[in-house]
Design an enzyme around this catalytic site. Structure first.
Site, PDB file in Angstrom:
ATOM      1  N   ASP A 243      12.816 -24.158  -5.082  1.00  0.00           N
ATOM      2  CA  ASP A 243      13.127 -25.076  -5.941  1.00  0.00           C
ATOM      3  C   ASP A 243      14.322 -25.510  -5.483  1.00  0.00           C
ATOM      4  O   ASP A 243      14.829 -25.556  -4.497  1.00  0.00           O
ATOM      5  CB  ASP A 243      13.224 -24.323  -7.360  1.00  0.00           C
ATOM      6  CG  ASP A 243      12.922 -25.377  -8.523  1.00  0.00           C
ATOM      7  OD1 ASP A 243      13.314 -26.401  -8.600  1.00  0.00           O
ATOM      8  OD2 ASP A 243      12.147 -24.992  -9.520  1.00  0.00           O
TER       9      ASP A 243
ATOM     10  N   LYS B 188       8.093 -15.794  -3.450  1.00  0.00           N
ATOM     11  CA  LYS B 188       8.252 -17.126  -2.465  1.00  0.00           C
ATOM     12  C   LYS B 188       8.925 -18.244  -3.117  1.00  0.00           C
ATOM     13  O   LYS B 188       8.184 -19.242  -3.508  1.00  0.00           O
ATOM     14  CB  LYS B 188       6.786 -17.361  -2.055  1.00  0.00           C
ATOM     15  CG  LYS B 188       6.053 -16.355  -1.176  1.00  0.00           C
ATOM     16  CD  LYS B 188       4.966 -17.049  -0.590  1.00  0.00           C
ATOM     17  CE  LYS B 188       4.310 -16.152   0.370  1.00  0.00           C
ATOM     18  NZ  LYS B 188       3.557 -14.996  -0.342  1.00  0.00           N
TER      19      LYS B 188
ATOM     20  N   THR C 283       0.627 -19.213   6.960  1.00  0.00           N
ATOM     21  CA  THR C 283      -0.415 -19.108   7.706  1.00  0.00           C
ATOM     22  C   THR C 283      -1.740 -19.890   7.471  1.00  0.00           C
ATOM     23  O   THR C 283      -2.598 -20.093   8.232  1.00  0.00           O
ATOM     24  CB  THR C 283      -0.673 -17.803   8.272  1.00  0.00           C
ATOM     25  OG1 THR C 283      -0.916 -16.845   7.087  1.00  0.00           O
ATOM     26  CG2 THR C 283       0.220 -16.896   8.959  1.00  0.00           C
TER      27      THR C 283
ATOM     28  N   ASP D 248       7.520 -10.258  -3.796  1.00  0.00           N
ATOM     29  CA  ASP D 248       7.126 -11.354  -2.876  1.00  0.00           C
ATOM     30  C   ASP D 248       6.594 -12.559  -3.784  1.00  0.00           C
ATOM     31  O   ASP D 248       5.383 -12.748  -4.075  1.00  0.00           O
ATOM     32  CB  ASP D 248       5.857 -10.993  -2.269  1.00  0.00           C
ATOM     33  CG  ASP D 248       5.096 -11.783  -1.233  1.00  0.00           C
ATOM     34  OD1 ASP D 248       5.655 -13.049  -0.891  1.00  0.00           O
ATOM     35  OD2 ASP D 248       3.882 -11.744  -0.898  1.00  0.00           O
TER      36      ASP D 248
ATOM     37  N   LYS E 140       4.780  -3.782  -1.899  1.00  0.00           N
ATOM     38  CA  LYS E 140       4.944  -5.481  -1.934  1.00  0.00           C
ATOM     39  C   LYS E 140       4.270  -5.565  -3.315  1.00  0.00           C
ATOM     40  O   LYS E 140       3.202  -5.272  -3.454  1.00  0.00           O
ATOM     41  CB  LYS E 140       4.305  -6.030  -0.914  1.00  0.00           C
ATOM     42  CG  LYS E 140       4.416  -7.434  -1.257  1.00  0.00           C
ATOM     43  CD  LYS E 140       3.961  -8.415   0.177  1.00  0.00           C
ATOM     44  CE  LYS E 140       2.624  -8.617   0.091  1.00  0.00           C
ATOM     45  NZ  LYS E 140       2.189  -9.603  -0.532  1.00  0.00           N
TER      46      LYS E 140
ATOM     47  N   ARG F 187      -5.249  -4.303   2.326  1.00  0.00           N
ATOM     48  CA  ARG F 187      -6.810  -3.607   2.194  1.00  0.00           C
ATOM     49  C   ARG F 187      -7.156  -2.462   2.981  1.00  0.00           C
ATOM     50  O   ARG F 187      -7.762  -1.577   2.534  1.00  0.00           O
ATOM     51  CB  ARG F 187      -7.701  -4.710   2.211  1.00  0.00           C
ATOM     52  CG  ARG F 187      -7.828  -5.685   0.960  1.00  0.00           C
ATOM     53  CD  ARG F 187      -8.252  -7.072   1.167  1.00  0.00           C
ATOM     54  NE  ARG F 187      -7.636  -7.741   2.074  1.00  0.00           N
ATOM     55  CZ  ARG F 187      -7.906  -8.926   2.474  1.00  0.00           C
ATOM     56  NH1 ARG F 187      -8.893  -9.539   2.112  1.00  0.00           N
ATOM     57  NH2 ARG F 187      -7.031  -9.804   3.524  1.00  0.00           N
TER      58      ARG F 187
HETATM   59  O1  C5P Z   1      -4.961  -6.777   2.808  1.00  0.00           O
HETATM   60  P1  C5P Z   1      -4.167  -7.421   3.717  1.00  0.00           P
HETATM   61  O2  C5P Z   1      -3.791  -6.151   4.787  1.00  0.00           O
HETATM   62  O3  C5P Z   1      -4.714  -8.586   4.457  1.00  0.00           O
HETATM   63  O4  C5P Z   1      -2.629  -7.930   2.870  1.00  0.00           O
HETATM   64  C1  C5P Z   1      -1.793  -8.684   3.622  1.00  0.00           C
HETATM   65  C2  C5P Z   1      -0.755  -9.203   2.513  1.00  0.00           C
HETATM   66  O5  C5P Z   1       0.250  -9.949   3.184  1.00  0.00           O
HETATM   67  C3  C5P Z   1      -1.442  -9.772   1.211  1.00  0.00           C
HETATM   68  O6  C5P Z   1      -0.403  -9.426   0.200  1.00  0.00           O
HETATM   69  C4  C5P Z   1      -1.031 -11.057   1.733  1.00  0.00           C
HETATM   70  O7  C5P Z   1      -1.079 -12.024   0.684  1.00  0.00           O
HETATM   71  C5  C5P Z   1       0.369 -11.240   2.619  1.00  0.00           C
HETATM   72  N1  C5P Z   1       0.390 -12.318   3.599  1.00  0.00           N
HETATM   73  C6  C5P Z   1      -0.430 -12.450   4.634  1.00  0.00           C
HETATM   74  N2  C5P Z   1      -0.175 -13.609   5.531  1.00  0.00           N
HETATM   75  C7  C5P Z   1       1.083 -14.353   5.591  1.00  0.00           C
HETATM   76  C8  C5P Z   1       1.933 -13.938   4.531  1.00  0.00           C
HETATM   77  C9  C5P Z   1       1.447 -12.835   3.359  1.00  0.00           C
HETATM   78  O8  C5P Z   1      -1.630 -11.744   4.690  1.00  0.00           O
HETATM   79  N3  C5P Z   1       1.137 -15.123   6.367  1.00  0.00           N
END
Ligand code: C5P
Length: 236
Positions: free
Chosen positions: A64, A61, A119, A59, A32, A211
């Protein structure tokens, strides 16, 4: 429909992301690429990573007026990404225009996924600032249904919502789910988390993992563990 692990490459430079990808000698993970990396490096980073053989979920998003989104999506489909997304709150008409723009001349197109409510938006903010006077989960389900009506392929949601979305929009409606953590791992700033194995059980089609893989001591091993747990259902 393939179950897959998507690594969130939340890096802010080409060097960082390419150094990370160099660790993977055997696998070509689905990646992603979000706003941070895309705005830092531009479309060239997408072409470069694509050339290395990875699938890409871009990603960005989009949100417009329909005509602008249609034209922007046309550009993204020429970039040869595999999945991209937009905000369902842009309306069914905007989502339909996006699909039209995304569809290449030969009829193929990347998967198109909708973000329902972020979220980070609480029910309180949604009701008091955005003046949407409904329960949050009702809004999420309505936006998912709107995406389905517009012909989109699925939504980004929590694994905890995946079953409900599928019950409403059908088994083939894709759920792409972040908020995944290993049972013995750090949660960080995520609130509602599930393990990869649990996400599989709940009906996620793709988990987005950042992460727990990118910050792991051994990212390749962490990725493999995700695949074992999510794709094969092995609980570790
Ligand atoms: O590091 P981590 O596993 O938390 O990363 C989750 C990824 O998913 C990040 O790029 C975050 O911006 C994205 N994301 C999220 N929750 C959402 C939408 C996207 O954690 N509702």
């Amino acid at each position: 429909m393939g179950k897959d692990v998507i690594i969130a490459c939340d890096f802010n430079s080409k060097n960082e992301v390419l150094n990370f990808l160099d660790l993977f000698k055997e696998e070509k993970p689905f990646l992603k690429i979000g706003m941070e990396l895309y705005y830092a490096e531009g479309p060239e980073i997408v072409r470069q990573i694509k050339k290395r053989g990875h699938k890409i979920f871009l990603d960005l998003k989009l949100h417009d007026i329909p005509n602008t989104v249609m034209k922007a999506m046309k550009v993204l489909s020429n970039l040869d990404v595999d999945m991209c997304n937009l905000h369902a709150s842009g309306s069914i008409k905007m989502m339909e225009a996006a699909l039209q723009g995304l569809t290449r001349q030969d009829g193929t197109r990347p998967l198109l996924i909708a973000v329902t409510q972020l979220t980070s938006t609480s029910e309180e903010v949604m009701q008091n600032e955005l003046l949407i006077n409904k329960p949050l989960d009702e809004v999420v389900m309505q936006y998912a249904e709107n995406a389905k009506i517009a012909g989109l392929d699925g939504v980004v949601c929590s694994p905890l919502e995946a079953r409900k979305v599928k019950n409403k929009c059908g088994e083939n409606f894709i759920t792409v789910t972040p908020g995944v953590r290993f049972a013995d791992g750090e949660v960080g700033d995520q609130v509602r988390v599930t393990t990869p194995a649990k996400a599989k059980e709940l009906g996620s089609d793709y988990i987005v993992v950042g992460r727990p893989i990118t910050k792991a001591e051994n990212p390749v091993e962490a990725y493999r563990r995700c695949v074992r747990e999510f794709c094969l259902g092995i609980n570790e």
